[in-house]
Design an enzyme around this catalytic site. Structure first.
Site, PDB file in Angstrom:
ATOM      1  CG  ASN A  10      -1.769   1.215   1.367  1.00  0.00           C
ATOM      2  OD1 ASN A  10      -1.867   2.015   0.434  1.00  0.00           O
ATOM      3  ND2 ASN A  10      -2.395   1.385   2.526  1.00  0.00           N
ATOM      4  CD1 TRP A  11       3.811   1.153  -2.599  1.00  0.00           C
ATOM      5  CD2 TRP A  11       3.612   1.979  -4.663  1.00  0.00           C
ATOM      6  NE1 TRP A  11       4.585   0.381  -3.435  1.00  0.00           N
ATOM      7  CE2 TRP A  11       4.475   0.868  -4.700  1.00  0.00           C
ATOM      8  CE3 TRP A  11       3.329   2.652  -5.851  1.00  0.00           C
ATOM      9  CZ2 TRP A  11       5.065   0.430  -5.885  1.00  0.00           C
ATOM     10  CZ3 TRP A  11       3.908   2.220  -7.031  1.00  0.00           C
ATOM     11  CH2 TRP A  11       4.771   1.119  -7.036  1.00  0.00           C
ATOM     12  CE  LYS A  12      -0.333   3.358   4.658  1.00  0.00           C
ATOM     13  NZ  LYS A  12      -0.330   3.439   6.099  1.00  0.00           N
ATOM     14  CG  HIS A  95      -6.197   2.232   5.030  1.00  0.00           C
ATOM     15  ND1 HIS A  95      -5.736   3.136   5.956  1.00  0.00           N
ATOM     16  CD2 HIS A  95      -5.211   1.314   4.875  1.00  0.00           C
ATOM     17  CE1 HIS A  95      -4.517   2.778   6.343  1.00  0.00           C
ATOM     18  NE2 HIS A  95      -4.178   1.671   5.698  1.00  0.00           N
ATOM     19  CD  GLU A  97      -3.061   5.678   6.765  1.00  0.00           C
ATOM     20  OE1 GLU A  97      -2.982   5.724   5.536  1.00  0.00           O
ATOM     21  OE2 GLU A  97      -2.185   5.152   7.491  1.00  0.00           O
ATOM     22  CD  GLU A 166      -4.111  -2.378   7.144  1.00  0.00           C
ATOM     23  OE1 GLU A 166      -2.999  -2.643   6.704  1.00  0.00           O
ATOM     24  OE2 GLU A 166      -4.682  -1.289   6.934  1.00  0.00           O
ATOM     25  N   GLY A 172       1.843   1.941  10.894  1.00  0.00           N
ATOM     26  CA  GLY A 172       2.856   2.982  10.783  1.00  0.00           C
ATOM     27  C   GLY A 172       3.516   3.342  12.103  1.00  0.00           C
ATOM     28  CB  SER A 210       4.348  -2.269  12.157  1.00  0.00           C
ATOM     29  OG  SER A 210       3.987  -0.923  12.430  1.00  0.00           O
ATOM     30  N   GLY A 231       2.480  -1.354   4.323  1.00  0.00           N
ATOM     31  CA  GLY A 231       2.578   0.072   4.009  1.00  0.00           C
ATOM     32  C   GLY A 231       4.032   0.497   3.863  1.00  0.00           C
ATOM     33  N   GLY A 232       4.577   1.072   4.919  1.00  0.00           N
ATOM     34  CA  GLY A 232       5.929   1.640   4.896  1.00  0.00           C
ATOM     35  C   GLY A 232       6.978   0.732   4.267  1.00  0.00           C
TER      36      GLY A 232
HETATM   37  P1  PGA Z   1       2.281   0.040   7.746  1.00  0.00           P
HETATM   38  O1  PGA Z   1       0.880   0.376   7.028  1.00  0.00           O
HETATM   39  O2  PGA Z   1       2.777  -1.242   7.171  1.00  0.00           O
HETATM   40  O3  PGA Z   1       3.149   1.212   7.414  1.00  0.00           O
HETATM   41  O4  PGA Z   1       2.000  -0.074   9.210  1.00  0.00           O
HETATM   42  C1  PGA Z   1      -0.058  -0.634   6.737  1.00  0.00           C
HETATM   43  C2  PGA Z   1      -1.272  -0.027   6.089  1.00  0.00           C
HETATM   44  O5  PGA Z   1      -1.652   1.101   6.448  1.00  0.00           O
HETATM   45  O6  PGA Z   1      -1.904  -0.642   5.201  1.00  0.00           O
END
Ligand code: PGA
Length: 249
Positions: A10-12, A95, A97, A166, A172, A210, A231-232
């Site tokens: 997930n590149w956000k 998600h 966010e 999640e 994150g 994470s 994500g990250g």
């Molecule tokens: P993260 O993000 O791996 O940076 O914790 C996961 C996500 O938001 O899908």
């Protein structure tokens, strides 16, 4: 879903198209035949480029959100059929966010899920609890998120659904939920899915929060964890390639 393990980056809101091109060249150079289904949830601006770059490689390309309307006067929004037209295979919906920063409700997510499935996009439905909810009966909260999003979905469409668990406090933050805890929650989620769609339903449940190369194996060892939403640690091609390789069974 044909492959057993699903790893989605997930590149956000990261990466210009120049960066996308460099990343995908480097990622595919190192990718050998794999039994992992790889996907990238890219920014809208990178969907067609990514789809073109990855043509015939079996890698899914997806978006991170969409509107539930077909079209209309909704400045700044994007429709499912536009994603499909640009070459998307899937869309992430719900998600945390989007839920917290952009105030998306369970009702909004339910209508997006319905529309995405109508457009034949696969849906990665994200659910998860905050730390506060975790301390106060988070199972009820997860059940509400799942049943509200999926209650109007026909069983025939479930082959296009993936649930991503999640926990918000693990996204994150560097604090991942332990594999044992995740396993327990996944088994609970599976029960809810069976309650909605019947015992025979097969919806993969992946974990996000994470995930990195140092901990991916501990999750993949658990039978109830079908993959990861990363994500990250998906932002660098080399790190993400390692995560994919470590997820191979
Ligand atoms: P993260 O993000 O791996 O940076 O914790 C996961 C996500 O938001 O899908």
């Amino acid at each position: 879903m044909e492959k057993d393990t699903i790893i989605i980056g997930n590149w956000k809101m990261y990466k210009t198209n120049k960066e996308v091109k460099e990343y995908l060249h480097s990622f595919t150079k190192n990718l050998s035949d794999t039994n992992v289904q790889v996907g990238f949830a890219v920014p809208f601006t990178a969907i067609s480029l990514s789809a073109k770059e990855l043509q015939d490689q079996g890698i899914w390309i997806g978006a991170q959100n969409m509107n539930s309307a077909d079209e209309g006067a909704f400045t700044g929004e994007i429709a499912g059929k536009m994603l499909k037209d640009a070459g998307a295979d899937f869309v992430i919906l719900g998600h945390s966010e989007r839920r917290t920063l952009f105030h998306e409700t369970n009702e909004m997510i339910a209508s997006k899920v319905k529309k995405a499935l109508e457009e034949e996009l696969k849906v990665v439905l994200c659910i998860g609890e905050s730390l506060e909810q975790r301390e106060n009966g988070y199972e009820e909260h997860l059940e509400e998120q799942i049943s509200s999003a999926l209650k109007d979905v026909d069983k025939s469409k479930t082959k296009n659904i993936i649930v991503a668990y999640e926990p918000i406090w693990a996204i994150g933050t560097g604090k991942s939920a332990g594999p044992k805890d995740v396993e327990k929650t996944h088994l609970f989620i599976k029960k809810i899915l069976q309650k909605i769609f019947g015992k025979t339903v097969k919806i993969p449940i992946i974990y996000g929060g994470s995930v990195k190369k140092e901990n991916i194996v501990s999750y993949m060892e658990k039978k109830s964890i079908s993959g990861a939403l990363v994500g990250g640690a998906s932002l660098k091609a080399k790190d993400f390639s390692e995560i994919v390789q470590l997820s191979e069974s």
